[in-house]
Design an enzyme around this catalytic site. Structure first.
Site, mmCIF file in Angstrom:
data_model
loop_
_atom_site.group_PDB
_atom_site.id
_atom_site.type_symbol
_atom_site.label_atom_id
_atom_site.label_comp_id
_atom_site.label_asym_id
_atom_site.label_seq_id
_atom_site.Cartn_x
_atom_site.Cartn_y
_atom_site.Cartn_z
ATOM 1 N N GLU A 1 -6.770 -19.773 -13.244
ATOM 2 C CA GLU A 1 -5.902 -20.423 -14.221
ATOM 3 C C GLU A 1 -6.718 -20.650 -15.486
ATOM 4 O O GLU A 1 -7.779 -21.269 -15.427
ATOM 5 C CB GLU A 1 -5.394 -21.761 -13.678
ATOM 6 C CG GLU A 1 -4.364 -22.380 -14.595
ATOM 7 C CD GLU A 1 -4.326 -23.901 -14.565
ATOM 8 O OE1 GLU A 1 -3.302 -24.462 -14.936
ATOM 9 O OE2 GLU A 1 -5.331 -24.535 -14.193
ATOM 10 N N ASP B 1 -8.325 -23.482 -10.330
ATOM 11 C CA ASP B 1 -7.801 -24.435 -11.302
ATOM 12 C C ASP B 1 -8.667 -24.473 -12.574
ATOM 13 O O ASP B 1 -9.895 -24.634 -12.479
ATOM 14 C CB ASP B 1 -7.811 -25.821 -10.634
ATOM 15 C CG ASP B 1 -7.022 -26.850 -11.402
ATOM 16 O OD1 ASP B 1 -5.791 -26.713 -11.453
ATOM 17 O OD2 ASP B 1 -7.639 -27.792 -11.938
ATOM 18 N N HIS C 1 3.954 -25.339 -10.802
ATOM 19 C CA HIS C 1 4.163 -26.786 -10.678
ATOM 20 C C HIS C 1 3.900 -27.535 -11.983
ATOM 21 O O HIS C 1 4.075 -28.755 -12.032
ATOM 22 C CB HIS C 1 3.248 -27.325 -9.576
ATOM 23 C CG HIS C 1 1.802 -27.136 -9.912
ATOM 24 N ND1 HIS C 1 1.227 -25.880 -9.934
ATOM 25 C CD2 HIS C 1 0.836 -28.006 -10.278
ATOM 26 C CE1 HIS C 1 -0.046 -26.005 -10.299
ATOM 27 N NE2 HIS C 1 -0.303 -27.283 -10.500
ATOM 28 N N ASP C 2 3.434 -26.835 -13.020
ATOM 29 C CA ASP C 2 3.174 -27.476 -14.315
ATOM 30 C C ASP C 2 4.211 -27.119 -15.374
ATOM 31 O O ASP C 2 4.172 -27.651 -16.481
ATOM 32 C CB ASP C 2 1.805 -27.040 -14.858
ATOM 33 C CG ASP C 2 0.642 -27.507 -14.000
ATOM 34 O OD1 ASP C 2 0.764 -28.575 -13.356
ATOM 35 O OD2 ASP C 2 -0.388 -26.804 -13.970
ATOM 36 N N ASP D 1 -5.877 -23.388 -3.347
ATOM 37 C CA ASP D 1 -6.268 -23.833 -4.679
ATOM 38 C C ASP D 1 -7.724 -24.274 -4.653
ATOM 39 O O ASP D 1 -8.141 -24.986 -3.737
ATOM 40 C CB ASP D 1 -5.386 -25.024 -5.079
ATOM 41 C CG ASP D 1 -4.813 -24.876 -6.460
ATOM 42 O OD1 ASP D 1 -5.603 -24.860 -7.414
ATOM 43 O OD2 ASP D 1 -3.579 -24.773 -6.580
HETATM 44 C C1 NOJ Z 1 -4.124 -27.424 -13.723
HETATM 45 C C2 NOJ Z 1 -3.208 -27.784 -12.597
HETATM 46 O O1 NOJ Z 1 -2.293 -26.763 -12.408
HETATM 47 C C3 NOJ Z 1 -2.572 -29.095 -12.958
HETATM 48 O O2 NOJ Z 1 -1.512 -29.446 -12.111
HETATM 49 C C4 NOJ Z 1 -3.653 -30.145 -12.966
HETATM 50 O O3 NOJ Z 1 -3.121 -31.357 -13.421
HETATM 51 C C5 NOJ Z 1 -4.825 -29.744 -13.878
HETATM 52 N N1 NOJ Z 1 -5.183 -28.378 -13.762
HETATM 53 C C6 NOJ Z 1 -6.025 -30.577 -13.555
HETATM 54 O O4 NOJ Z 1 -6.527 -30.221 -12.299
#
Ligand code: NOJ
Length: 559
Positions: free
Chosen positions: A256, A199, A329-330, A98
């Site tokens: 992302e 990210d 994970h989100d 990441d």
């Molecule tokens: C996206 C990540 O996937 C998430 O888990 C994170 O909280 C935010 N970006 C901030 O880095």
């Protein structure tokens, strides 16, 4: 179409904190991952994506980095990581890390320096502004709630943080900062990693002047996101990063990108533009949300999902490349979200996997998805750990006096902690994840849902994922074929055809718990030769007219 290894790969995402704890402190770690590589090899995945393992005070579980070139104590040492990289490569797999460079932790040395004085050499690594009429410099809302600005009394200015106030945004306008980031990326690539998941990388270019956004009725802050998503210099920055770093290695990159649409994604992923290989879109993940965002629950309409995925399939075909995901994970667990995590858990998990893995693009599996792990419902907000969830609860219930029951409904459906409970390895205490007390509670359904059980049962979701992965290796049509949606107006069935070098692939999936009559469209030429995979036992070879069972999925190869 150009062939590439990353188009032919299946990626497996590890959230290290919740994967496997090797030392009994209740927190997953790198040695824990090393111990479970046999499991991943058995599953058959090609690439492992590791969520952040860098030094971090863990305000946002490692997405707040205080040193990009050190490993978080709880996760182990740099030696452990080197060993992990070597072991992964020895098994013929690859590893991507990441890259979190929209922001750092406020405990990063750069920020500690920056906040000391207005003329500190690191001041311009971050985004500082004086207040406006005694208030924040603009009305943007942080993605974790509240203002996106934090006042710092030392220099009487505010700094921008699009996430928590412990995650100050980096200033990409500053060429010195960009150079430092490229140097750090090069250091990691020289270590031998095989690429990056980046990210919120489409947030790094902010519109000049940082203009105010439009405030929605009943809200205090504006989203402001139109001024930082896919901002004015984003393509320039990514091309520079490509030229300075990525072009020198044979690596894979996936950005992302909240708020990216197909037109922007074509630019990001078209190889001629030399930016990234893939993006993570959020469009299909927001179809069950209302106008107020993720917590504003709305039932999914299958027609919307089909329309959206079809737009991406056809939009990027022959130009860029899709990433395919249901989970990370989100996001909440897909079997609880678009499937049925009770009566038809196994059937619906397999159906969802079929629907996704047969599309054109690179599939991503998130830990636990391959055994059909489900959402959690903790009784008390005290049991949740995620900063976004806790801030939402505080804002709505404690400060906003909203009905706690209704707020908990949103949390049950959408909290990021749904994906973050410990991996369920076995029916031993704490699901075999740790011998200590886990940092977040395990899901109590681990007696039935666990990896040991799944490995032993030949009809498990795990073995079905294995088969999907193997089919991809065997049939290039799954990777490179064109896509055509069938029955666009059907409300329960998602069916499509893939075509490649005179071969065709028919994918039929039932997204409902009803028996649904299916009729293959008469005007489309297709002749089935072979059933490649299905989640029920099927008698006969009739693909034209039949009744689909609850959450049934079938894939036929033909001409
Ligand atoms: C996206 C990540 O996937 C998430 O888990 C994170 O909280 C935010 N970006 C901030 O880095």
């Amino acid at each position: 179409m150009q062939k590439n290894w990353w188009k032919e790969s299946v990626v497996y995402q590890i959230y290290p904190r919740s994967f496997f704890d090797s030392n009994g402190d209740g927190i997953g770690d790198i040695r824990g991952i090393i111990k479970k590589l046999d499991y991943l090899e058995k599953l058959g995945v090609d690439v492992i994506w590791l969520s952040p393992v860098y030094e971090s005070p863990n305000d946002d579980n490692g997405y707040d980095i205080s040193d990009y070139q050190k490993i978080m104590d709880e996760f182990g040492t740099m030696d452990d990581l080197d060993e992990l990289i070597t072991d992964i490569h020895a098994r013929g797999m690859k590893i991507i890390m990441d890259l979190v460079v929209n922001h750092t932790s406020d405990e990063h040395e750069w920020f500690k320096q920056a906040r000391k004085s207005k003329n500190n050499p690191y001041r311009d690594y971050y985004i500082w502004r004086p207040g406006k009429n005694g208030k924040e410099p603009n009305n943007w809302r942080s993605n974790f709630g509240g203002s996106a600005w934090e006042y710092d009394p030392v220099t009487d200015e505010y700094y921008l943080h699009l996430f928590s106030k412990k995650q100050p945004d980096l200033n990409w306008e500053n060429p010195k900062l960009r150079k430092e980031i490229y140097k750090m990326m090069t250091w990691w690539l020289d270590k031998g990693i095989d690429g990056f998941r980046m990210d919120v990388i489409n947030f790094i270019s902010k519109a000049p002047g940082l203009p105010d956004g439009k405030v929605m009725p009943g809200e205090i802050y504006a989203s402001g996101s139109q001024y930082y998503r896919n901002g004015p210099r984003i393509h320039e920055f990514l091309q520079e990063m490509h030229e300075q770093v990525l072009s020198k290695y044979d690596v894979m990159t996936v950005g992302e990108m909240p708020g990216v649409d197909v037109e922007e994604a074509k630019k990001y992923t078209n190889p001629e533009r030399k930016e990234l290989n893939m993006v993570f879109t959020f469009e299909h993940m927001s179809l069950d949300s209302g106008p107020y965002g993720k917590w504003d629950l709305k039932p999914l309409r299958l027609i919307d999902l089909k329309k959206n995925l079809t737009k991406w399939q056809n939009g990027l075909n022959g130009i860029g490349w899709n990433s395919l995901y249901w989970n990370n994970h989100d996001q909440p667990r897909i079997v609880s979200r678009f499937g049925d995590d009770k009566e038809y858990r196994v059937e619906s998990a397999k159906m969802l996997a079929t629907c996704l893995h047969m599309l054109q693009g690179t599939p991503y599996i998130y830990q636990g998805e391959e055994i059909g792990m489900t959402n959690i419902c903790f009784d008390s907000i005290e049991d949740y750990r995620d900063i976004e969830t806790l801030n939402f609860y505080r804002e709505k219930v404690i400060e906003g006096n909203e009905d706690p029951e209704q707020v908990m409904e949103s949390i049950y459906a959408k909290s990021r902690d749904n994906a973050r409970t410990p991996f369920q390895w076995s029916d031993k205490p704490q699901a075999g994840f740790t011998t200590g007390k886990p940092w977040i509670q395990v899901n109590q359904n681990y007696n039935e849902i666990n990896a040991n059980q799944a490995i032993e049962d030949p009809n498990s979701i795990f073995h079905y994922y294995r088969k999907l992965i193997q089919l991809r290796k065997q049939y290039p049509i799954i990777i490179y074929g064109d896509y055509q949606l069938l029955l666009p107006e059907h409300e329960q069935v998602f069916a499509y055809l893939r075509t490649y070098k005179g071969q065709k692939l028919l994918v039929i999936t039932n997204f409902s718990k009803e028996n649904i009559p299916f009729k293959f469209p008469e005007d489309i030429p297709f002749y089935a030769n072979e059933l490649l995979i299905s989640n029920y036992k099927i008698d006969g070879d009739n693909f034209q007219i039949f009744t689909l069972k609850p959450y049934e999925a079938r894939v036929y190869l033909g001409v």
